[in-house]
Every structure is written in structure tokens, then in C-alpha cells.
Design a protein around this motif. Structure first.
Motif, short mmCIF file in Angstrom:
data_model
loop_
_atom_site.label_atom_id
_atom_site.label_comp_id
_atom_site.label_asym_id
_atom_site.label_seq_id
_atom_site.Cartn_x
_atom_site.Cartn_y
_atom_site.Cartn_z
N LYS B 643 44.15 79.73 25.44
CA LYS B 643 43.83 79.36 24.07
C LYS B 643 42.41 79.78 23.70
O LYS B 643 42.08 79.94 22.53
N SER B 644 41.57 79.93 24.72
CA SER B 644 40.17 80.25 24.42
C SER B 644 40.06 81.62 23.75
O SER B 644 39.09 81.89 23.05
N LEU B 645 41.10 82.47 23.93
CA LEU B 645 41.07 83.75 23.24
C LEU B 645 41.13 83.53 21.74
O LEU B 645 40.35 84.11 20.97
N ASP B 646 42.07 82.68 21.30
CA ASP B 646 42.17 82.38 19.87
C ASP B 646 40.90 81.70 19.41
O ASP B 646 40.37 81.98 18.33
N GLU B 647 40.43 80.77 20.24
CA GLU B 647 39.28 79.98 19.82
C GLU B 647 38.04 80.85 19.67
O GLU B 647 37.26 80.67 18.75
N ALA B 648 37.92 81.81 20.60
CA ALA B 648 36.79 82.72 20.49
C ALA B 648 36.84 83.43 19.15
O ALA B 648 35.84 83.54 18.44
N SER B 649 38.04 83.86 18.79
CA SER B 649 38.20 84.56 17.52
C SER B 649 37.87 83.64 16.35
O SER B 649 37.16 84.03 15.43
N LEU B 650 38.34 82.40 16.41
CA LEU B 650 38.09 81.45 15.34
C LEU B 650 36.60 81.14 15.24
O LEU B 650 36.02 81.03 14.16
N THR B 651 35.99 81.00 16.43
CA THR B 651 34.56 80.68 16.46
C THR B 651 33.75 81.81 15.83
O THR B 651 32.75 81.58 15.18
N THR B 658 43.86 86.27 10.61
CA THR B 658 43.18 87.39 11.27
C THR B 658 43.35 87.28 12.78
O THR B 658 43.59 88.28 13.47
N THR B 659 43.22 86.08 13.29
CA THR B 659 43.36 85.87 14.72
C THR B 659 44.75 86.26 15.18
O THR B 659 44.92 86.96 16.19
N ILE B 660 45.73 85.85 14.43
CA ILE B 660 47.10 86.20 14.80
C ILE B 660 47.27 87.71 14.83
O ILE B 660 47.80 88.29 15.76
N ARG B 661 46.74 88.33 13.79
CA ARG B 661 46.95 89.76 13.64
C ARG B 661 46.27 90.55 14.74
O ARG B 661 46.84 91.46 15.32
N LEU B 662 45.02 90.18 15.03
CA LEU B 662 44.23 91.02 15.94
C LEU B 662 44.25 90.56 17.40
O LEU B 662 44.05 91.36 18.29
N VAL B 663 44.46 89.30 17.62
CA VAL B 663 44.39 88.81 18.99
C VAL B 663 45.77 88.45 19.53
O VAL B 663 46.20 88.95 20.56
N VAL B 664 46.46 87.58 18.80
CA VAL B 664 47.71 87.06 19.34
C VAL B 664 48.82 88.12 19.31
O VAL B 664 49.50 88.35 20.31
N ALA B 665 48.97 88.77 18.15
CA ALA B 665 50.10 89.70 18.01
C ALA B 665 50.10 90.80 19.07
O ALA B 665 51.14 91.07 19.67
N PRO B 666 48.96 91.46 19.34
CA PRO B 666 49.01 92.51 20.37
C PRO B 666 49.42 91.96 21.74
O PRO B 666 50.12 92.64 22.50
N LEU B 667 49.02 90.73 22.03
CA LEU B 667 49.39 90.15 23.32
C LEU B 667 50.86 89.75 23.34
O LEU B 667 51.46 89.58 24.39
N LEU B 668 51.41 89.58 22.16
CA LEU B 668 52.79 89.10 22.06
C LEU B 668 53.80 90.23 22.04
O LEU B 668 54.98 89.99 21.82
N ARG B 669 53.33 91.45 22.23
CA ARG B 669 54.24 92.58 22.06
C ARG B 669 55.58 92.43 22.78
O ARG B 669 56.62 92.74 22.20
N PRO B 670 55.60 91.96 24.03
CA PRO B 670 56.92 91.81 24.67
C PRO B 670 57.81 90.85 23.89
O PRO B 670 59.01 91.08 23.76
N ALA B 671 57.21 89.79 23.37
CA ALA B 671 58.01 88.82 22.61
C ALA B 671 58.48 89.41 21.29
O ALA B 671 59.61 89.17 20.85
N ILE B 672 57.59 90.19 20.66
CA ILE B 672 57.98 90.83 19.40
C ILE B 672 59.16 91.76 19.64
O ILE B 672 60.16 91.75 18.94
N MET B 673 59.00 92.54 20.69
CA MET B 673 60.05 93.47 21.08
C MET B 673 61.36 92.72 21.30
O MET B 673 62.40 93.08 20.75
#
Lengths: 348, 759
Positions: B643-651, B658-673
């Protein structure tokens, strides 16, 4: 407030684009339209609709579903019907829809040209469903397997009780299939209720599977998955025409039959066109399309030529099937519950 | 913010979390911008056509605008044609007053009040006044006469409803909900509203019929009798020869299928990520194939191989004298077919999870002298628990809801899904019984969900953190590797044989009987002729083919978006009713397709939400039916990501979006796929739900195929299925290219370390 300004502009743009889209939508054709629920096979449905369109200029929207599915749909849509006419499919669901007032009365000028059984269906359904074709119940055996096992060719319902046929007979489950319910009702009418259930209990020992779909035993017989399959005879004939090593039998004790029916849906949005279709579907020209589409039922108009492959109703011992009694929900429920308890749940 | 590859790609970067001193959260005071939403609301009310437009009619749909059938609510209200739309001005005015107010407390209060009132008022008038006047008998009695009439909600009403909803959410965010994040509140509000409308509303319509008799009267006694029926709960098979209740059959099948698919999926996933197996590509293809196979086809192929006159059976009886039997019909057949069909789901969920495990943890374990086996048992396996649990849950629920395989292969083994189907369409139609059985099925799903929650527990599974991970994933212990090969490879070969059979089936006259080569089936389905006005697609399958591709292409991105957003909200946000929310997303998945289909007709055939006969209802049905896969894979993947990845972005000042777009979404690629592929494929292969929803214009490929199977024309059915399989393969490759691979800043297993370190 710059974002608000941008939001306003884009919203206005979107609104004007939408207006443009709506104004571009063109009005439909002049002869009107008709929505048909078709419950026979696709290759029979399609030429039927094409021929009607060609003859009348009315645009047909056709959806093909089995008659059980169509009944469920008509019932679910009752508050705001989407279909106009329901053509084809076994008579039972049509009768049920008529009983529940989902379809409406109509007397076609063509009624006089029809066979008695078609008109009787119309009378018994309180003028709501009419017969368009008919097919007798029967069984078929796989000639290869019978020869391999050196069995005598079965000719009668009673022959199916032969212990040598243990696990070699297939029929649908009457709870899911109208075909199989027709058989249940036929047995009750031929033998009387008690004897009929004795027979079905004895047959139970020879049944390898109660299939879900009524026509499945015909296919299984053609593939050699079962030696004997019980289904409507025209379903067997379709397999034989395709080259399956099968022989179809009209049981010697007599047999029941289905009446493929047609009903106008109550609250039809295109009632006049539905009536036009109704009248047209009862003409010899329309009914001849069935045989061209490899469906070998017997057509209801006396003047329609009976396809040569079709099992001749005149050569089959048909019982006087009481559709009113055995088509009613009450009797059906009672017989099915009894079948579940006394036949299906018995050990083999 | 940059994409995560940078964050994770460079192992040691001293600044990341430290910067952006102090948390500067946006509070209500900072202004949620309600202006645009409010403007849209006014446009929807005053300008857009309020009602659903009948585009098929002979008259121009917008004739007589601003009144007439395409008129706006304001115009229709003012001219008295639809006077009941005028009161909607009140909530609009309240919300506008709120927007103009300078006092934040007052503003947010008024926004919530106006929005909520608006929602209620719009829905109320829609449900009270229908096609035939007053919708309820008591209302007609009260008001006298049949009353005014109206058709279903159209563009204006839809947009206004959503605008009201957003206003409520913005007001709530302003009051500090979800840390004042308007995006999060809006997202939660949107998803909840959609689930209420497209899952709860239809499902409750049909479940209500469980308590009614066939005529629609309340019948509790009948309900009690139906739900305790011996045919549902009987245990006779334990004591004697008789059959067990259909409920036990279903659960037993679901359990063994869930376990088997999870095990196989894990084997595939471990081979794909942790070994240097040479035929990984082939393995992956084979693990995907079953999921893109239209229903009935696997069952059919199994019959043609193992049926009494099947190819394999014939060989066995000729060579080894094994007597021919019908063992395939019943539990063994359904089990094999379902495992074939659902293993890919388990694989797709697990592969992302296995990839996500931090290699340095495993390295640490090995440095501490743990053997490979100990590392695998005590570290790797526990870390993939959420993946295993989710894979099992999906396999179990899929098996419960599957209808095609039991239909073809069931024999005398009955399961709830087929029982329910025939309670609706069979010779003994009884919608109440179908509803009761659906409740039983739902109960099992609820139980599985609860058990899964218990097992995963509250442990932490984070393995993807902001720090890069330069460790090498541990190679599998030898016995695990061999176990994987021993299960996965034979299974893959088995799958391959089945698919060769299917492919061949389209080109021979009659599979199982006449193996003469022919192109007839393809010609019948996909003939293209040169007509007067150019090429004419005259084959019987074209219409349904185009409609299917269109609907699937629309449904897939929507499903993925809503599913992943929901998954994100579930794992990253805390709000009241989270668990209930989570369960509700599973609801539509757990209910058998037939019941969903009928419930959609009951709910959406009449105003205010009249959608039957359109492509929209098919799209919506697919979106909400397949959303759970997106949700589950997002939940599984996100529970690994720190979660600290999101939090870093929020901080650092980024908003949630923006956080979803740039941080979470790229990490979620397998799930998106996974969710894109799954929803596309499901939209092309689902049967039972859509059988009632298809219309003449929008017929689906699968209903066409089922029709062919019913008619005994397996040739065309198989040919059509092969075409669909090819289309879906192409689509999957396309989606994969579009989504791209997740780069976790990990080194390839001894492949080329230099590149990864530099990366």
C-alpha cells in the motif's frame, strides 16, 4: 472556474452531437413489421420468414428458441409483450400459454382446409392455438448394434422390456422434455394409469439414461451410444436421411403424437400482420417449405403434399390423444410427480 | 509520478517516500467541483430527450421536439404532457443553491439533500407511472382511472439520475467521507448503484417468486415444502443404491472441480514462471484453449472419444478387450469437462500471483540455509494463499453455475443448474421452484465465500513494494517440479487431442460416423456470395457472428474497468459495508444463467428501465455477470502490492485517479489482461443467460450453436465453434499486445541478468 468552463463547453458539444445522431436516424419501412418467435429448426425458420417477407413486403424479425424457452419468454414478457406470433414447436407449451391467457383467440378463414387433428387442437385450446404440423411418437434402433447383439428387431412397446436390452434404451426425462411427457401420457392412455406405470417401472431397468432434450435419444442412436432411442419419428428420420444406420418403428400397440402449433401472442403490437402471417402459414405453399428444409412432419393443410420420407400417419396406429386433459397443468403436475416417485427414484 | 517500472527498476533509490513532507489531505473546504455535474444535470433535464426513443417506428423519433416522444423533461412538464416531471425542479434547485453557497457545511448538506431527493423522485415517478397508467392497483384506486402513461427512461433520465448520484457523492466527500476523496466516493457510489440496479433489482424480482405460487400469491408453505424437498437434500446414496439429493451432487462436484482446477492451475503457473520448461508457449496456449471453447463442444468431443462408440473406447475394446461402457455419462464426464474448462481461470489468477512473489524473500530463506523444499513449503506456498483461495472460489462457483457440460454429459447425475433450467423451460414449468433452487445455490456460494475469507485470514501477503527486488526467484524443488510436470503435461496432451478432434470435426461429414472430408459445414455457415450490390454474407451464421463480436467487444472493456475499479476499492479503501459490498459483486456470478436471463426479462422488459430487445441488455448482462473475475483477480494481485506505493503517490500530491493510472494500473496488468480476456471470451461463449435476451437483431453465436446441436447438426456447430476459437485467439493476442506485460524489475531466471539490472 476554468474547469467549469471546459466542462460546459464539452457538455454543450456532447449535447449537440447527440442531437445530430438522433436526427440522422431514419424512419423504418412502410409495410410494417412483425416479430416472430420460431420454435422449429433454424433451417426451417429462415426460409419460412424469407418467403413471407417476399410475399407480403412485411419486415420480419425472427427469433428462434425451443418451445419451452419461448413459453418461458412469453410468460416473462406478459406485461409488455415483445413478440407478435409464435410459430411452431410442440403443442404442449402452446396449450399451457393458452390456458394461462398469454395468447389470444383467432379464427382463420383457412381453418376449413385443415386436417381434423389441427382443428381439434384449435377447439381444445379455446381458439388460441392451431395445429401446423404433426409427428408421431416412436422408437428407432441402431441396425448395426442389433445385428451385433443378434437381437430380434423390436416392433412393439412391449418388446422394449426384453431383459437383453438392459441399459440399451434411451428416452428423455419427462420433467424436462415435452417429447417424453407425450410418451408418458400416451402410455397412460393406451394401458390405463396403473398398467402404464407398471410398464414404465419395468422399462426403467432397461433405460441407460434419461436425457434432458427430447431429440437427444435419436442422435445417440445414430452414433451407436444406445441401441434403442425413443423420440418423435421425424427426429429419427432426419438422422436416417443423413445416413445413420437406423430403423424407425411405429409401435404395434399404437402411439401418441404431438401437434406443432401456432399462436398469436396476447397484446401483439403488430396484430394485423400477425393475422396475415397466421393465415399464410396455414396455406399449402407455406407448409411445403418444411420438407424442403428436411423436416419431415406431416403438414396440417390437407392440400399440402406430405413429404415421401415422412412417417405416414395413415399407416401408424394413432391413439385418440386427449390434449385437453393431458395438456392441463394439473394433470401434468400429478403425472410427473408420480413418475418421479414411482419410476425415476427406483433402484434399477 | 512516473510509471512503476522506474520505481521498481532501480533497486536503491534513497528518496521515494521521504519527500512531500507531511500529509496534505484535501478537506471539504478545498472545493469539490460540482459545477460541471450540476450543469450536466440541468442539460439532461431541460434539453436531452427524456424518454427511450423508438428508433424502429415509422415516425421520426425527434418529431415535434422539444415536446413529442423525444421531448425534454422540462418541455414535457411545462406543457402539461408529463406534469409529473415538474417536481424534479425542486431537487435541482436545492443542489444548485448548495453549489452557490459559500459555507462548505451548508453546501455539502444541500448537495447531498438535493441529489438524494432527485434520485428518489426520478425513480418514484418512473416506477409509479408505467406503460398502462398507474403501475399499482392501490394507486389506481386512490387516484381513480387508469392514469397517465409513459415509456421507459431514455438518455435524459439516465444522465440526470447519474448526475444526482454524483452530487450526493460529492457532498459526502465534502463532508469527509473516504478522506474527502471525491473520486473514491464517486467510484463507490457508481459501483454500488450499478450493482443495485443490474444485480439486486433483477435478482430480487425473481427470488421473490420463490415465495409465490404459480398464480403469484404468497405461499410460504409451498416454499418450505420446496426447499426441504427430498429430491434436493436426500442422502439415500450413502445408505443404499438410490440417488442423493441434487444439492449434495452439486456441492460434491463443485468441491472436486475446485480442488482439481486449482491444483492444475498452480502446476501450470509454476511451470510457466519458475522452470525452464521448453514448451512454455504451447503449454500456455493449451491452458487458454478450453476457456475460449463454446459450450457443448468439449462435452461433445469427450463423447466422441470416450462414449460407448467413441474412438478411444473402440481402441481399448479391440486391443485390450475392455468392455464398452457408458462411464463418461455422469459424474466422471462432467468432472473432466469442467476441469478442462475451468483450469485456465485458476491458471490466470495464479500466474500473476506467483510472478508477484518477491524473489529476495526466497533468496533470504535460502541464504539462511533452508532447503529448496522448505523454502517452497514455508514461504512460497503460504504467500500464494490468496491466489489459491481465489482460484478455488472461482472454480467452485463456476462449477456450480455451469450448465452446458451437465446438460450434455450429465447422464443421470443431476445438478442444480440443469434442474433450474428445466424448472423454467421444461415440461413442468415452475418458476417458484427455479427460484427456490437458486436460493440453495446462492447459499452454497455464500458459504464458499465465507470459508475462503476465513482461510485467507487477515494475514499480509504484500510482496511487491516500492523497493526494487534484485533477487532471483528460487527454482522449484525437484519433487515439486516433477509433480508439476506429471500433472500438467499429460493434461496438456489430453487437451491437445481434444482440440485436434474439434478442429477436424469441422471438416468431416459427420464426426464419429463418416470421416469423408468436406467443406460443407463452413459453406453453410459462412458463405459469402457476390451479389448485385457487392459482397453478400449469405451464410446462416454471419448475423449472429457479427452481433456476437460487437457485443463482446463492447462488454469486455466495460467489464474490466468496473471489475478492476471494484477490486481496487475493496482492497485499498475502507468504508462501512465493505464485506457486504464484496459479496454483492459475486452475486450475479453465483446465480445460474437461466435465472439471470429470466430475471432480466422480468426487471427490464417494462418501464422505467425498458431494455429488452436491445444490444444494451446483452452488454449489461455480460458486464455484471463476468465482473467478478476482474474483481477477484484485482483483489488477488493488489493484496500483494504494498500500500505504501499508493501512499507515496498520494503523499506526493497525486489524486486517487492519478495514482490508479500511473501506479496501480501498470502493476495490475496481469489482472487487466485476465479480466479483459475473460469477459470478451465469456461474452462470446455464454449460453444460458442470453438465451432469453437475444432478439432478432441481436442473436448470439452460442444460441445459434445450441440450435444446431439441438437439431443434431454437430458439423456446423463444430465448424462455427472453430471459427469462434480462432477469433478469440486473435483477440487475446491483440489484447495482450495492447495491455503489455508487467515489469516488476526482477531478473529473468538466469536468462540475461545484465539487461535486467540495467533496466
Amino acid at each position: 472556474m476554468s474547469t467549469t468552463g471546459a466542462g460546459l463547453r464539452s457538455a454543450l458539444l456532447a449535447a449537440s452531437a447527440l442531437t445530430a445522431v438522433f436526427s440522422a436516424a431514419a424512419p423504418a419501412a412502410a409495410e410494417g413489421q412483425l416479430t416472430v418467435y420460431c420454435s422449429v429448426q433454424e433451417e426451417w425458420c429462415r426460409p419460412m420468414m424469407a418467403a413471407f417477407e417476399k410475399e407480403t413486403g412485411i419486415k420480419v424479425s425472427m427469433t428462434r428458441k425451443s418451445s419451452g424457452e419461448t413459453y418461458a419468454q412469453v410468460k416473462a414478457e406478459a406485461a409488455n409483450p415483445k413478440g407478435d406470433i409464435w410459430w411452431g414447436g410442440t403443442g404442449d407449451p402452446h396449450m399451457q400459454a393458452a390456458e394461462e391467457g398469454l395468447t389470444q383467440e383467432y379464427q382463420s378463414p383457412k381453418n376449413a382446409e385443415l386436417n381434423d387433428w389441427a382443428v381439434r387442437q384449435w377447439e381444445q385450446s379455446k381458439h388460441r392455438a392451431i395445429g401446423v404440423y404433426s409427428g408421431a411418437l416412436g422408437f428407432a434402433y441402431n441396425t448395426k448394434l442389433i445385428a451385433e447383439k443378434k437381437l430380434a428387431e423390436p416392433k412393439c412397446w412391449a418388446d422394449l422390456l426384453d431383459p437383453k436390452l438392459k441399459d440399451e434404451v434411451q428416452v428423455a426425462d419427462p420433467n424436462s422434455s415435452g417429447t417424453s411427457y407425450t410418451m408418458l401420457a400416451t402410455m397412460v392412455q393406451i394401458m390405463g394409469e396403473q398398467k402404464a406405470f407398471d410398464y414404465l417401472k419395468a422399462l426403467h431397468k432397461n433405460i441407460n439414461q434419461y436425457t434432458k432434450s427430447g431429440a437427444a435419444p435419436a442422435k445417440a442412436t445414430s452414433l451407436g451410444e444406445t441401441t434403442v432411442g425413443i423420440a418423435f419419428m421425424h427426429d429419427h428420420v432426419t438422422m436416417i436421411v443423413e445416413g445413420a444406420p437406423m430403423k424407425v418403428v411405429a409401435p404395434c400397440e399404437g402411439t401418441g403424437y404431438e401437434i406443432g402449433s401456432m399462436s398469436i401472442i396476447k397484446g401483439a403490437k403488430n396484430l394485423d400482420n400477425a393475422k396475415k402471417f397466421y393465415d399464410w402459414a396455414l396455406t399449402p405453399a407455406a407448409q411445403a417449405i418444411g420438407a424442403q428444409a428436411k423436416s419431415y412432419q406431416v403438414p396440417s393443410n390437407k392440400a399440402t403434399p406430405v413429404p415421401p420420407q415422412a412417417p405416414k400417419l395413415s399407416e401408424i396406429k394413432l391413439i385418440d390423444f386427449d390434449f385437453a386433459k393431458y395438456g392441463s397443468s394439473e394433470e401434468r403436475k400429478r403425472l410427473l410427480a408420480k413418475w418421479d416417485a414411482e419410476v425415476k427414484n427406483q433402484p434399477k | 509520478m512516473t510509471a512503476i517500472t522506474d520505481v521498481a527498476g532501480r533497486p536503491t533509490r534513497p528518496r521515494a517516500a521521504g519527500e512531500g513532507s507531511g500529509r496534505k489531505r484535501r478537506s471539504g473546504a478545498e472545493g469539490v467541483r460540482s459545477g460541471p455535474v450540476l450543469l450536466v444535470a440541468w442539460i439532461a433535464y431541460a434539453i436531452l430527450p427524456w424518454y427511450w426513443l423508438d428508433l424502429s417506428g415509422s415516425a421520426h423519433p425527434l418529431a415535434g421536439y422539444p415536446v413529442g416522444p423525444g421531448g425534454s423533461a422540462l418541455a414535457l412538464g411545462v406543457t402539461g404532457r408529463a406534469w409529473w416531471l415538474l417536481p424534479l425542479l425542486v431537487p435541482l434547485a436545492i443542489a444548485t443553491a448548495g453549489w452557490r453557497s459559500a459555507d462548505p457545511q451548508r453546501r455539502n448538506g444541500l448537495l447531498v439533500l438535493g441529489g438524494a431527493l432527485g434520485l428518489l423522485a426520478t425513480l418514484k415517478q418512473g416506477f409509479l407511472i408505467g406503460l398502462k397508467g398507474w403501475s399499482f392497483a392501490w394507486l389506481a384506486a386512490l387516484m381513480g382511472g387508469p392514469g397517465p402513461t409513459q415509456v421507459g427512461f431514455g438518455l435524459g433520465a439516465g444522465v440526470l439520475l447519474y448526475a444526482f448520484l454524483l452530487l450526493v457523492c460529492q457532498g459526502l466527500a465534502g463532508r469527509g467521507w473516504c478522506r474527502g476523496d471525491a473520486f473514491v466516493v464517486g467510484a463507490v457510489g457508481t459501483v454500488v448503484a450499478l450493482i443495485l440496479l443490474f444485480v439486486f433489482f433483477p435478482v430480487s424480482t425473481i427470488l421473490a417468486s420463490a415465495f409465490q405460487d404459480n398464480a403469484g400469491h404468497l405461499a410460504l408453505g409451498e416454499f418450505a415444502a420446496k426447499i426441504t424437498d427430498q429430491s434436493v437434500w436426500g442422502l439415500d446414496c450413502v445408505t443404499g443404491q438410490l440417488r442423493c439429493g441434487v444439492a449434495w451432487n452439486t456441492v460434491f462436484l463443485g468441491l472436486i472441480v475446485g480442488v482439481a482446477t486449482t491444483a492444475l492451475g498452480l502446476a501450470f503457473a509454476l511451470i510457466a514462471t519458475r522452470t525452464r520448461f521448453r514448451f512454455k508457449g504451447a503449454l500456455r496456449l493449451l491452458s487458454i484453449l478450453p476457456i475460449i471453447t463454446p459450450p457443448f463442444v468439449i462435452g461433445l468431443a469427450l463423447i466422441l472419444m470416450f462414449g460407448r462408440s467413441g474412438a478411444v473406447t473402440a481402441l481399448l475394446s479391440e486391443w485390450f478387450g475392455v468392455p464398452r461402457s457408458r462411464w463418461i455419462y455422469g459424474l466422471p464426464g462432467i468432472f473432466i469437462a469442467q476441469v478442462l474448462a475451468f483450469t485456465p481461470i485458476a491458471y490466470m489468477v495464479l500466474v500473476g500471483v506467483v510472478q508477484g512473489i518477491s524473489p529476495s524473500l526466497e533468496e533470504a530463506s535460502q541464504t539462511l540455509r533452508a532447503s529448496r523444499w522448505t523454502t517452497f513449503r514455508t514461504l512460497t506456498l503460504p504467500l500464494i494463499r490468496p491466489g489459491l483461495a481465489n482460484a478455488f472460489l472461482l472454480g467452485f462457483v463456476e462449477s456450480l453455475a455451469d450448465f452446458g457440460n451437465p446438460l450434455v454429459l450429465g447422464g443421470n447425475y443431476e445438478v442444480l443448474s440443469t434442474k433450474i433450467f428445466f424448472a423454467v423451460v421444461g415440461a413442468a414449468t415452475d418458476q417458484g421452484r427455479a427460484a427456490v433452487l437458486s436460493i440453495v445455490l446462492l447459499g452454497f456460494t455464500l458459504l464458499a465465500f465465507w470459508a475462503q475469507q476465513m482461510w485467507v485470514g487477515k494475514k499480509v501477503y504484500v510482496t511487491v513494494a516500492g523497493k526494487g527486488d534484485a533477487g532471483l526467484p528460487a527454482p522449484l524443488p525437484r519433487r515439486v517440479a516433477w509433480a508439476c510436470y506429471a500433472t500438467a503435461v499429460p493434461w496438456a496432451l489430453f487437451t491437445a487431442v481434444i482440440y485436434i478432434l474439434i478442429l477436424v470435426g469441422g471438416f468431416v461429414r459427420s464426426l464419429g460416423r463418416d470421416y469423408t472430408l468436406t467443406l460443407d459445414h463452413y459453406v453453410a455457415g459462412f458463405r459469402i456470395e457476390q451479389g448485385l450490390g457487392g459482397w453478400v454474407f449469405s451464410g446462416g451464421a454471419w448475423d449472429s457472428f457479427f452481433a456476437t463480436v460487437e457485443v463482446a467487444a463492447m462488454a469486455a472493456p466495460l467489464t474490466a474497468a468496473i471489475g478492476l475499479l471494484t477490486g481496487y476499492l475493496l482492497t485499498r479503501q475502507r468504508f462501512a459495508g465493505l464485506r457486504a459490498f464484496e459479496f454483492s459483486t459475486l452475486l450475479s456470478f453465483a446465480i445460474p444463467g437461466t435465472v439471470i436471463g429470466v430475471s432480466y426479462i422480468l426487471a427490464f422488459n417494462v418501464p422505467p428501465f425498458e431494455l429488452t430487445g436491445t444490444a444494451l441488455i446483452l452488454v449489461i448482462c455480460f458486464v455484471f455477470r463476468n465482473m467478478p473475475v476482474g474483481v477477484r483477480s484485482a483483489v488477488a494481485t493488489l493484496s500483494q502490492i504494498d500500500k505504501s506505493l499508493d501512499e507515496a503517490s498520494l503523499t506526493l500530491g497525486a489524486r486517487s485517479w492519478t495514482t490508479i493510472r500511473l501506479v496501480v494500473a501498470p502493476l495490475l496488468r496481469p489482472a487487466i489482461m485476465a479480466s479483459l480476456v475473460y469477459s470478451f471470451v465469456r461474452a462470446m461463449t455464454a449460453v444460458s443467460a442470453v438465451i432469453f435476451l437475444v432478439s432478432a437483431q441481436y442473436n448470439m453465436a452460442t444460441t445459434y450453436i445450441v440450435g444446431r446441436v439441438e437439431a443434431g447438426e454437430f458439423g456446423i456447430a463444430i465448424a462455427y465453434s472453430s471459427v469462434l476459437i480462432v477469433v478469440m485467439l486473435v483477440a487475446i493476442v491483440g489484447i495482450e499486445a495492447l495491455v503489455g506485460k508487467r515489469k516488476l524489475g526482477r531478473r529473468e531466471t538466469a536468462a540475461s541478468p545484465a539487461v535486467a539490472v540495467g533496466g
